[in-house]
Every structure is written in structure tokens, then in C-alpha cells.
Write an enzyme that holds these catalytic residues in place. Structure first.
Site, PDB file in Angstrom:
ATOM      1  N   LYS A 186       0.820  -1.207   0.000  1.00 57.54           N
ATOM      2  CA  LYS A 186       0.000   0.000   0.000  1.00 57.54           C
ATOM      3  C   LYS A 186       0.860   1.266   0.000  1.00 57.54           C
ATOM      4  O   LYS A 186       2.068   1.204   0.230  1.00 57.54           O
ATOM      5  CB  LYS A 186      -0.946  -0.021   1.205  1.00 57.54           C
ATOM      6  CG  LYS A 186      -1.919  -1.212   1.188  1.00 57.54           C
ATOM      7  CD  LYS A 186      -2.747  -1.271  -0.083  1.00 57.54           C
ATOM      8  CE  LYS A 186      -3.996  -2.118  -0.006  1.00 57.54           C
ATOM      9  NZ  LYS A 186      -3.814  -3.578   0.080  1.00 57.54           N
TER      10      LYS A 186
HETATM   11  C1  LIG Z   1      -5.217  -4.431   0.566  1.00 56.11           C
HETATM   12  C2  LIG Z   1      -6.669  -4.305   0.600  1.00 56.11           C
HETATM   13  C3  LIG Z   1      -7.457  -4.786   1.669  1.00 56.11           C
HETATM   14  C4  LIG Z   1      -6.922  -5.690   2.724  1.00 56.11           C
HETATM   15  O1  LIG Z   1      -5.863  -5.228   3.403  1.00 56.11           O
HETATM   16  P1  LIG Z   1      -4.852  -6.253   4.127  1.00 56.11           P
HETATM   17  O2  LIG Z   1      -4.123  -5.299   5.006  1.00 56.11           O
HETATM   18  O3  LIG Z   1      -3.990  -6.874   3.087  1.00 56.11           O
HETATM   19  O4  LIG Z   1      -5.674  -7.229   4.883  1.00 56.11           O
HETATM   20  C5  LIG Z   1      -8.805  -4.507   1.685  1.00 56.11           C
HETATM   21  N1  LIG Z   1      -9.388  -3.826   0.694  1.00 56.11           N
HETATM   22  C6  LIG Z   1      -8.674  -3.382  -0.362  1.00 56.11           C
HETATM   23  C7  LIG Z   1      -9.367  -2.595  -1.415  1.00 56.11           C
HETATM   24  C8  LIG Z   1      -7.310  -3.617  -0.454  1.00 56.11           C
HETATM   25  O5  LIG Z   1      -6.625  -3.200  -1.523  1.00 56.11           O
END
Ligand SMILES: *Cc1c(COP(=O)(O)O)cnc(C)c1O
Length: 397
Positions: A186
């Protein structure tokens, strides 16, 4: 998008603070800490940066969605409306609570189509959960109006759009609850982690207790805490929070780099009349984590992806053929493949997926290509990439 591209001394220093005192847990051990409370500090920093009264850190973005829903009292048999284009985490987080994900079409914003949302509302609907995919956002004004009309909660998943704004407000701060992910890929990362954002004092208290076994967090003797309700463990560690803290301080820097790189590629692609761009709702400003555009049809998109690969252009996707992000390949959900028995309510609630088609989503996702905007490119590299992309697209058209 990924903040890990620019790890450096600031991340190292925050981590070293934690290692120096040895308290890897966010609660308790007050005497040993030497004043370091990284999770608390990151929560305060998130509240300031994302303009909300309360931020509760948790162990992942997926956990953030589950905790957000739980803190608002959503559970067995309740319906939550979510988009067909998202990450598998969205329906996982809803189903963990015994609630039912109701998938609806996206439009040319690549997020929830408000018309499809309205059509999907039933007496069981409790919340609408837009997912701000690929750095841009859903039409939050319209969704908020729908929520008010039908007495529903608005829960934003801004995991992929931290740093974007809508009418000047950070995404995640606009709905009743916001969720973000700090996982490794992210825009700002903690390695693993997530956060629940809210201005609602009660939801915050619920999220705070629920994510730590229901402990009430009153007083300074953890062992003496009582449990107003059942909880679970979705805690973040101090190590993760330390990295997240350093990264959050760099959010504006990351968005600025992305904006510059995005602008160069967008301008180059704009020369091609067949290329159109994803619609950003009025009042919205993207995080510029991705550049998303449309080609005339699915066939062209697939050929362009192929041409990109042959020309060394990585990190571009046509999600129509993607296993992680689009309903078409989610057979494990459609066939209810679980390790354990599901409740009768969830089984019945998901029967619609056996037959439902999503033509409008197919239309937009089939024609879409989304390209990651990286932080580590030099200006020269971005220009070269833009030129290669233009050539590859033209060679297919
Ligand atoms: C990455 C992501 C998640 C989940 O996040 P994690 O920290 O990997 O559990 C949820 N929603 C979206 C849109 C994402 O891109």
C-alpha cells in the site's frame, strides 16, 4: 504506490526505538517503554492527517473492515452492499461476522454505481461499503444521500486510496466508518496493519475493545480489566506501528511524487483518441497511485496488456482476467468453498451469486487497464515508459 520503495533512515529510527526498549506490544509494560508508544502515536498522527476524531489500529486492512462492521453492530444475516471490483478481503471481512455480502455493479468510476446500489437495498441491508479502488473514489455525496434515505451506514474502504480527497476531505473520514490497510504493497506500509477511522465515539470504543479481546482498557492494570462484551485479537504490534508512523509522515511526499509521474503518463496517453480515462467524481482528487484508462473493447485491452508485457512495461492490469480483484474469477465464493460449515442464513443469502450476471461491470472492467504509479522511477524512466506505452497501444489499435 508502494511505500516500501522508499524505506530509509526514518523507518529505521522508529523501529530502533522499539527494539531498544524491547516492548513489542502496544498495551501495558509502561515502565519498560521509555516513553515509546508507537501504536498510540500512529493513531494520533492518523487522526490529524486524515481529519477524524478517532483512529483504531488493527492487524490488517481485512481486520479493519471486520472490526468496523462489528463496532457498528453488523452481524448474522445482515446485508452489506459492496462492489464487484475490489479485493477478496471485502467479502471475507463481511462473512467473518456471519453477514452477507451483496455484490453490485461498478460504473466508469470503477467503484460502486449508486443506481445499482439503490436497486440492491432490501429490509436486511445495514450498510453500503464503497471501495475506493486504485487511488480514486466512489461518488460519496450520492451514496451518503442514499444512506440517509434508507437509514444505512456508509463504510469506506480506502485501503487503495489513502492520500486521496473528496470535497477537500481525506477518504476514509467521510463515511460513518473508514477502513485502511497498511499492508506491504500500500501507499504507506507498516509491513502488515490496518486502521478503523470514525468520528463516532461509540463505534470507536467498540473497535478499541473488540480488537483486543473485549478488554475495557480502563486503568493501568491489564490483568484487572473487565469485558463489557466479547472480543477478538486484531492487535497491531509496536514494530509494525513504528514503521507505519515513519511512513505516514511521508504521505504527502509520496502523493506528490505519484502526481508528477501520473501526469507525465496521462499526458502521453491523451494523444490517443481511443483512450479515455476513468471518471473521478466531481470534487474528488486522486492519490495518483494508479493511472486507469479505458480502451474500446475487451479484445483490445487484452492485446494491449500482451503488447505491454512484450515491451517490458510491468505493473499494468486488466482486471477482467484477474483472480484477486473481480467477481468473474471468484469461484470459491460463488461455490461457497469453506473449510467449515456456513450458517443457513449466509448460504441462502449468497444463492443469488449462482445466477446473477454483472454486465455493466464486465463492460467497464473488461475495457479497463490500471497501471501502478511507482515512487522510485526517475523522470527519464517515466518519460521512456510513457513513450513505450503509447507505441504499444497504437500498435494494437
Ligand atoms: C489491501 C486491501 C485490503 C486488505 O488489506 P490487508 O491489510 O492486506 O488485509 C482490503 N481492501 C482493499 C481494497 C485492499 O486493496
Amino acid at each position: 504506490m508502494p511505500g516500501f520503495e522508499l524505506f530509509g533512515n526514518t523507518e529505521r529510527k522508529e523501529l530502533q526505538d522499539v527494539l531498544d526498549n524491547g516492548v513489542l506490544m502496544r498495551y501495558g509494560f509502561d515502565g519498560m517503554r521509555n516513553g515509546h508508544w508507537k501504536a498510540k502515536e500512529l493513531e494520533q498522527a492518523l487522526e490529524e492527517k486524515l481529519q477524524v476524531n478517532h483512529a483504531q489500529l488493527v492487524s490488517s486492512g481485512t481486520a479493519a473492515v471486520s472490526v468496523a462492521l462489528a463496532s457498528a453492530g453488523i452481524g448474522a444475516g445482515d446485508e452489506v452492499i459492496m462492489p464487484t471490483f475490489t479485493f477478496v478481503a471485502s467479502f471475507e471481512a463481511i462473512m467473518m461476522l456471519g453477514a452477507i455480502p451483496i455484490l453490485v455493479d461498478v460504473d466508469d468510476t470503477l467503484t460502486l454505481d449508486p443506481k445499482a446500489v439503490t436497486e440492491a437495498i432490501t429490509t436486511k441491508t445495514k450498510a453500503i461499503m464503497p471501495v475506493h479502488m486504485c487511488g480514486s473514489m466512489a461518488n460519496l455525496n450520492t451514496l451518503q444521500t442514499i444512506c440517509h434515505e434508507h437509514d444505512l451506514l456508509l463504510i469506506e474502504d480506502s485501503s487503495q486510496a489513502t492520500g486521496a480527497t473528496y470535497n477537500g476531505k481525506p477518504l476514509g473520514s467521510i463515511g460513518d466508518l473508514g477502513c485502511l490497510s497498511l499492508d506491504f504493497v500500500k501507499i504507506i506500509t507498516a509491513g502488515e496493519g490496518g486502521a478503523v477511522l470514525t468520528n463516532n465515539e461509540k463505534f470507536y470504543r467498540h473497535a478499541d475493545h473488540y480488537s483486543d479481546h473485549g478488554h475495557d482498557h480502563i486503568g493501568s492494570d491489564r490483568g484487572a480489566e473487565t469485558h463489557p462484551f466479547l472480543g477478538y485479537n486484531f492487535r497491531i504490534s509496536e514494530l509494525h506501528a513504528a514503521v507505519g508512523l515513519a511512513q505516514l509522515r511521508r504521505l504527502d511526499e509520496f502523493v506528490a511524487i505519484q502526481k508528477k509521474n501520473y501526469a507525465i503518463i496521462r499526458e502521453a496517453l491523451s494523444q490517443i483518441p481511443e483512450v479515455t480515462f476513468r471518471r473521478v467524481p466531481e470534487g474528488g482528487e486522486e492519490s495518483y497511485s494508479f493511472l486507469s484508462f479505458f480502451l474500446p473493447d475487451l479484445e483490445t485491452s487484452r492485446k494491449v496488456i500482451q503488447a505491454f508485457k512484450e515491451n517490458g512495461i510491468d505493473a499494468c492490469w486488466n482486471y477482467y482476467d484477474n483472480n484477486w480483484h473481480y467477481i468473474r474469477k471468484w469461484d470459491h465464493l460463488k461455490e461457497l468453498k469453506t473449510l467449515y460449515p456456513l450458517s443457513a442464513e449466509v448460504k441462502e443469502g449468497l444463492q443469488y451469486l449462482e445466477t446473477k450476471t454483472f454486465k455493466q461491470s464486465d463492460h467497464y472492467i473488461g475495457r479497463n487497464i490500471s497501471c501502478l504509479i511507482k515512487l522510485s522511477w526517475t523522470e527519464e524512466e517515466v518519460k521512456e515508459r510513457a513513450n513505450k506505452m503509447v507505441k504499444a497501444i497504437i500498435s494494437v489499435l
